[in-house]
Design an enzyme around this catalytic site. Structure first.
Site, PDB file in Angstrom:
ATOM      1  N   GLU A 253      76.914  46.074  86.158  1.00 61.28           N
ATOM      2  CA  GLU A 253      77.554  47.154  85.390  1.00 61.28           C
ATOM      3  C   GLU A 253      76.947  48.476  85.820  1.00 61.28           C
ATOM      4  OE1 GLU A 253      77.252  47.075  81.141  1.00 61.28           O
ATOM      5  OE2 GLU A 253      78.089  45.073  80.945  1.00 61.28           O
ATOM      6  N   GLU A 304      87.596  50.792  75.349  1.00 56.70           N
ATOM      7  CA  GLU A 304      87.692  49.682  74.386  1.00 56.70           C
ATOM      8  C   GLU A 304      87.482  50.240  72.975  1.00 56.70           C
ATOM      9  OE1 GLU A 304      85.757  45.850  75.981  1.00 56.70           O
ATOM     10  OE2 GLU A 304      84.839  47.432  77.202  1.00 56.70           O
ATOM     11  N   LYS A 307      85.076  48.421  70.420  1.00 59.10           N
ATOM     12  CA  LYS A 307      83.699  48.107  70.780  1.00 59.10           C
ATOM     13  C   LYS A 307      82.738  48.743  69.789  1.00 59.10           C
ATOM     14  CE  LYS A 307      80.730  47.541  74.764  1.00 59.10           C
ATOM     15  NZ  LYS A 307      80.481  47.866  76.179  1.00 59.10           N
ATOM     16  N   GLU A 313      80.246  54.189  73.827  1.00 58.53           N
ATOM     17  CA  GLU A 313      80.593  52.815  74.210  1.00 58.53           C
ATOM     18  C   GLU A 313      82.107  52.608  74.308  1.00 58.53           C
ATOM     19  OE1 GLU A 313      78.564  50.357  75.094  1.00 58.53           O
ATOM     20  OE2 GLU A 313      76.794  51.611  74.818  1.00 58.53           O
TER      21      GLU A 313
END
Length: 331
Positions: A253, A304, A307, A313
């Site tokens: 990542e 997202e 999340k 995030e």
């Protein structure tokens, strides 16, 4: 004679190109408005994204990946780790999620655990589950095709400046040493999440934005032009001190959010992703390992909205849920 030299020249060009590393993208599922799994796979193919990280064995996604040619990091869901300490359960997991797809889904790595810290309740399961999955993979005669590994918590490394001083914390050594031994024994790489963004956001006084975004002119006093390379080299240094100097590191990542925190802007994110792709695809490696290309997976395919955690995030996506691009990137 000239024909021989011509052939050697062509061969050398071909060998040069083999070191160029492709870039993958992580596919998170914590969005309530995401496209279908088949549409997502089609989006990867349309954008020439040749690697995917999937955090759990979603069978609909695995079906969509058949014959796609996309390399896959397949994660083991954290909530299943304790059950997979049973070798029979681990064998069944492989029978359910690996062997039915092994002929036409390019499963490259199985990642047992994501950023598990030695103090976490599941830490005790990581090494035995890796062993059990490896045994099941070998029984299926897939050990040369698929490598079993884990994704390291970067906080296990301390003294990372300069990178040559990087070392695993004393607390982490009883946890990480058996894992490192396993990886060396089985020819598997260590996966690690590497985030210059968080290094910058947490220490803006000492880490210039340009150093985090690959836009710094020249190198600093320790010979580094960007913090990404420095972070990767601190991992290499820590591995050397555990007698694993040749263990490969895969960046599982790396990303930059477009909003929600310090330096989190569309412009900075676009700069980071574009420069990281260029850096990785150059095949140039790091100052410590200049001839070793860094296999890297960008985080993440989509924003997202479900999340948990900090606002950042939810803003790491390269694409909007409607499949339109957030940035002009060339994979």
């Amino acid at each position: 004679m000239s024909t021989i030299f011509l052939l050697l020249g062509i061969l050398s060009i071909g060998l040069e190109f083999t070191v160029v590393q492709s870039v993958g993208v992580c596919y998170g599922l914590n969005g309530g408005n995401l496209p279908s799994k088949q549409e997502v796979v089609d989006l990867y193919k349309a954008n020439n994204i040749v690697g995917m990280r999937l955090y759990l064995p979603d069978q609909e996604a695995l079906e969509a990946l058949r014959d796609s040619g996309i390399d896959l990091i397949l994660g083991v869901a954290g909530e299943t780790l304790s059950s997979l300490v049973d070798p029979t359960a681990a064998s069944q997991w492989v029978s359910n999620f690996v062997t039915p797809y092994s002929q036409n889904v390019r499963i490259k790595y199985i990642a047992v655990g994501n950023e598990v810290h030695p103090s976490d309740s599941v830490a005790q399961f990581i090494h035995p589950v890796m062993q059990n999955i490896q045994s099941a993979i070998s029984q299926a005669n897939l050990q040369d095709q698929i490598k079993v590994t884990t994704v390291m918590d970067s906080s296990l490394i301390t003294n990372s400046y300069p990178p040559s001083a990087g070392v695993f914390t004393e607390e982490s050594k009883p946890f990480i040493q058996p894992i490192i031994n396993f990886l060396v024994q089985n020819g598997s790489p260590l996966l690690a999440n590497v985030y210059p963004y968080f290094a910058y956001a947490n220490d803006q006084q000492n880490i210039p934005l340009a150093y985090a975004l690959f836009t710094q002119i020249g190198t600093n006093d320790i010979g580094y032009g960007n913090i990404f390379d420095a972070m990767v080299d601190s991992i290499y240094s820590a591995l050397e001190k555990l007698e694993a100097p040749n263990l490969a590191v895969v960046v599982a990542e790396s990303g930059w959010p477009s909003e929600g925190g310090a330096g989190a802007t569309m412009e900075n994110a676009a700069t980071y992703y574009a420069n990281l792709i260029s850096h990785v695809k150059s095949g140039g490696g790091t100052p410590k390992r200049p001839d070793v290309a860094i296999e890297t997976y960008l985080f993440a395919m989509f924003d997202e909205n479900m999340k948990p955690g900090a606002e950042t995030e939810r803003h790491f996506g390269l694409f909007h849920p409607d499949k339109s691009s957030k940035y002009a990137l060339n994979f």
